[in-house]
Design a protein around this motif. Sequence first.
Motif, PDB file in Angstrom:
ATOM      1  N   ARG A   7       0.833  -1.210   0.000  1.00  0.00           N
ATOM      2  CA  ARG A   7       0.000   0.000   0.000  1.00  0.00           C
ATOM      3  C   ARG A   7       0.869   1.263   0.000  1.00  0.00           C
ATOM      4  O   ARG A   7       0.577   2.223  -0.712  1.00  0.00           O
ATOM      5  CB  ARG A   7      -0.926   0.001   1.212  1.00  0.00           C
ATOM      6  N   PRO A  19      -5.563   4.102  -8.391  1.00  0.00           N
ATOM      7  CA  PRO A  19      -6.977   4.184  -7.995  1.00  0.00           C
ATOM      8  C   PRO A  19      -7.943   3.956  -9.162  1.00  0.00           C
ATOM      9  O   PRO A  19      -8.947   3.243  -9.005  1.00  0.00           O
ATOM     10  CB  PRO A  19      -7.099   5.601  -7.430  1.00  0.00           C
ATOM     11  N   LEU A  22      -7.766   0.194 -10.092  1.00  0.00           N
ATOM     12  CA  LEU A  22      -8.493  -0.582  -9.097  1.00  0.00           C
ATOM     13  C   LEU A  22     -10.000  -0.442  -9.304  1.00  0.00           C
ATOM     14  O   LEU A  22     -10.738  -1.434  -9.256  1.00  0.00           O
ATOM     15  CB  LEU A  22      -8.101  -0.138  -7.685  1.00  0.00           C
ATOM     16  N   ARG A  26     -12.601  -3.442 -10.040  1.00  0.00           N
ATOM     17  CA  ARG A  26     -13.751  -3.652  -9.154  1.00  0.00           C
ATOM     18  C   ARG A  26     -15.064  -3.566  -9.926  1.00  0.00           C
ATOM     19  O   ARG A  26     -16.022  -4.283  -9.609  1.00  0.00           O
ATOM     20  CB  ARG A  26     -13.719  -2.652  -7.999  1.00  0.00           C
ATOM     21  N   ARG A  49      -8.836  -6.375  -1.613  1.00  0.00           N
ATOM     22  CA  ARG A  49      -8.038  -5.746  -0.561  1.00  0.00           C
ATOM     23  C   ARG A  49      -7.548  -4.342  -0.928  1.00  0.00           C
ATOM     24  O   ARG A  49      -7.032  -3.624  -0.093  1.00  0.00           O
ATOM     25  CB  ARG A  49      -6.848  -6.633  -0.209  1.00  0.00           C
ATOM     26  N   GLY A  50      -7.680  -3.962  -2.203  1.00  0.00           N
ATOM     27  CA  GLY A  50      -7.350  -2.607  -2.609  1.00  0.00           C
ATOM     28  C   GLY A  50      -5.929  -2.391  -3.069  1.00  0.00           C
ATOM     29  O   GLY A  50      -5.507  -1.256  -3.248  1.00  0.00           O
ATOM     30  N   THR A  51      -5.183  -3.466  -3.297  1.00  0.00           N
ATOM     31  CA  THR A  51      -3.794  -3.330  -3.710  1.00  0.00           C
ATOM     32  C   THR A  51      -3.575  -3.684  -5.179  1.00  0.00           C
ATOM     33  O   THR A  51      -2.434  -3.776  -5.631  1.00  0.00           O
ATOM     34  CB  THR A  51      -2.875  -4.205  -2.839  1.00  0.00           C
ATOM     35  N   LEU A 145     -17.473  -0.192  -1.293  1.00  0.00           N
ATOM     36  CA  LEU A 145     -16.113   0.223  -1.653  1.00  0.00           C
ATOM     37  C   LEU A 145     -16.109   1.101  -2.907  1.00  0.00           C
ATOM     38  O   LEU A 145     -15.226   1.943  -3.069  1.00  0.00           O
ATOM     39  CB  LEU A 145     -15.226  -1.000  -1.915  1.00  0.00           C
TER      40      LEU A 145
END
Length: 150
Positions: A7, A19, A22, A26, A49-51, A145
């Motif tokens: 991160r 971003p 991601l 998503r 997990r956002g990575t 999210l």
Amino acid sequence: QIEDEVRDYLALFCADTQPAELAALRAIAATWMERLAEFRPHLCGAVWRGTATRLNDVHLELYCDDSKAAELALIDRRIDYDVGSRPGPRNVPVDVLTLAERSAELGESVSVHLTILDHDDLRGGLKPDAGGRTQRGDLAALRRLLQPAP
């Protein structure tokens, strides 16, 4: 600790691109989770997990009463896929169906891996880790999210 370092790296070196990448991954996950809603899909891995960056694949876990039902659903919808396997929760191989989804935002195809699990495997699968983060989330959690930050 490793994930926290990833991160930090992303924030330092990829803040201008990660971003959006991601969000695109998503969005693909949400689309497939909607399409396969009857199989109780859960997003996991780096996209959850956002990575994730554009180099990552989308990993969905499908919780089925019948292990072949998801495969039949793809056949019925005329969706091309490949079949593989990986060790499952009880060290028994489980099927992984892999398909490709074109992302306009990324300008390329993204691999989507559908791991077929037994419905009973979902129990306990939503417990948070020591940092309070879960390893997977359903469509409602993914939509939270995707909401813009206030």
